[in-house]
Design a protein around this motif. Structure first.
Motif, short mmCIF file in Angstrom:
data_model
loop_
_atom_site.label_atom_id
_atom_site.label_comp_id
_atom_site.label_asym_id
_atom_site.label_seq_id
_atom_site.Cartn_x
_atom_site.Cartn_y
_atom_site.Cartn_z
N SER A 17 0.79 -1.22 0.00
CA SER A 17 0.00 0.00 0.00
C SER A 17 0.83 1.27 0.00
O SER A 17 0.28 2.34 -0.15
CB SER A 17 -0.95 0.00 1.19
OG SER A 17 -0.20 -0.05 2.37
N PHE A 102 -8.33 0.76 3.51
CA PHE A 102 -8.86 -0.43 4.18
C PHE A 102 -9.31 -0.15 5.60
O PHE A 102 -8.98 0.86 6.19
CB PHE A 102 -7.81 -1.56 4.17
CG PHE A 102 -6.67 -1.35 5.12
CD1 PHE A 102 -5.52 -0.70 4.72
CD2 PHE A 102 -6.76 -1.82 6.42
CE1 PHE A 102 -4.47 -0.51 5.61
CE2 PHE A 102 -5.71 -1.64 7.31
CZ PHE A 102 -4.56 -0.97 6.90
N TRP A 119 -10.29 -4.24 2.11
CA TRP A 119 -9.82 -3.19 1.21
C TRP A 119 -10.97 -2.68 0.35
O TRP A 119 -11.65 -3.46 -0.34
CB TRP A 119 -8.72 -3.76 0.31
CG TRP A 119 -7.46 -3.98 1.09
CD1 TRP A 119 -7.17 -5.07 1.86
CD2 TRP A 119 -6.36 -3.08 1.22
NE1 TRP A 119 -5.95 -4.90 2.46
CE2 TRP A 119 -5.42 -3.69 2.09
CE3 TRP A 119 -6.08 -1.82 0.69
CZ2 TRP A 119 -4.23 -3.08 2.43
CZ3 TRP A 119 -4.88 -1.22 1.04
CH2 TRP A 119 -3.97 -1.84 1.89
N TYR A 134 -3.45 -5.17 -6.03
CA TYR A 134 -3.86 -5.69 -4.72
C TYR A 134 -4.51 -7.07 -4.79
O TYR A 134 -4.65 -7.75 -3.79
CB TYR A 134 -4.82 -4.71 -4.04
CG TYR A 134 -4.11 -3.46 -3.57
CD1 TYR A 134 -3.70 -3.32 -2.26
CD2 TYR A 134 -3.83 -2.43 -4.47
CE1 TYR A 134 -3.03 -2.19 -1.83
CE2 TYR A 134 -3.17 -1.29 -4.06
CZ TYR A 134 -2.76 -1.17 -2.75
OH TYR A 134 -2.10 -0.06 -2.33
#
Ligand SMILES: Nc1nc2c(ncn2[C@@H]2O[C@H](COP(=O)(O)OP(=O)(O)OP(=O)(O)O)[C@@H](O)[C@H]2O)c(=O)[nH]1
Ligand SMILES: [Mg+2]
Length: 238
Positions: A17, A102, A119, A134
């Protein structure tokens, strides 16, 4: 509850992230803190077998998994997450998610503390490449469509193609039809018989109660009857 448009990235706890380009439309996390590295989740979901760990939300857990919300823009991914996490509905004007963010929530599953790191992705096309990055780490994907928006349903096929291309082969996928028309709803299958009798029985009951006013008989509530009796809605294409 209102949402603020955020300009700065907040979701920095996942394994990849730090490259997240921007924050989402989720309300600020507790205290507005960014997420600590202990929110990273191993691929097998097992954190420390038999030894509870402490998540950054200060809750103990035994297992941890990554879950992703995907689907067209506007289908209600952010609202669904806020409803699940905070028990509230985000009213007001629609603020489209920018990038990805998230939230963590620990569930008690048969006595085992399961942390879900959920997420919330942006549904807009221009963020698709961010979302793709992701998929690889996700243990489960919740694919949403809006039952009041046919295009979002038609796009499910394209979303599934993306999922098969970018996610792990054994990822858990579930399709969620979000929003409502204010009418009772159930899924039926002429093939398996799922809810077929119930659909007609529910209508029969409603019509009978409307036409026969029996003194002292409680009012028949079609919504509640369907909610109570419906079987397997949302499960398994047949
Ligand atoms: N009536 C109704 N409206 C909903 C529901 N869920 C979301 N909405 C509304 O739909 C709009 C879009 O919701 P969001 O949760 O922001 O949509 P999203 O999927 O996160 O959209 P992106 O962030 O652009 O991908 C908002 O105006 C919400 O208030 C629902 O279950 N029922
Ligand atoms: Mg959103």
């Amino acid at each position: 509850m209102s949402r603020k448009k955020s300009q700065k990235s907040r979701g920095s706890g996942g394994s990849s992230s730090s490259s997240s380009p921007a924050a989402s439309s989720l309300p600020p996390k507790d205290g507005g803190k960014s997420c600590s590295p202990d929110s990273q989740v191993p691929l097998d979901g097992v954190v420390v077998p038999g030894r509870p760990s402490l998540s950054n939300s200060a809750e103990f857990y035994d297992l941890a998994f990554k879950v992703m919300l995907v689907g067209d823009s506007g289908v209600g991914k952010t609202c669904l997450l806020v409803r699940f996490k905070d028990g509230a509905f985000l009213a007001g004007s629609f603020i489209s998610t920018v990038g990805i963010d998230f939230r963590n929530k620990v569930l008690n599953v048969d006595g085992v503390k399961v942390k879900l790191q959920i997420w919330d992705t942006a549904g807009q096309e221009r963020f698709r490449s961010v979302t793709h990055a992701y998929y690889r780490d996700a243990h489960a994907l919740l694919l949403l469509y809006d039952v009041t928006n046919k295009t979002s349903f038609d796009n499910i096929k394209a979303w599934l193609t993306e999922i098969h291309e970018y996610a792990q082969q054994d990822v858990v996928v579930m399709l969620l039809g979000n929003k409502e028309y204010g009418v009772p709803f159930m899924e039926t299958s002429a093939k398996t018989g799922l809810n077929v009798d119930l659909a007609f029985m529910a209508i029969g009951k409603e019509l009978k109660h409307r036409s026969m006013k029996i003194p002292n008989e409680p009012k028949f509530k079609l919504h509640e009857y369907v909610k109570k009796e419906v079987k397997g809605s949302g499960c398994c294409k047949s």
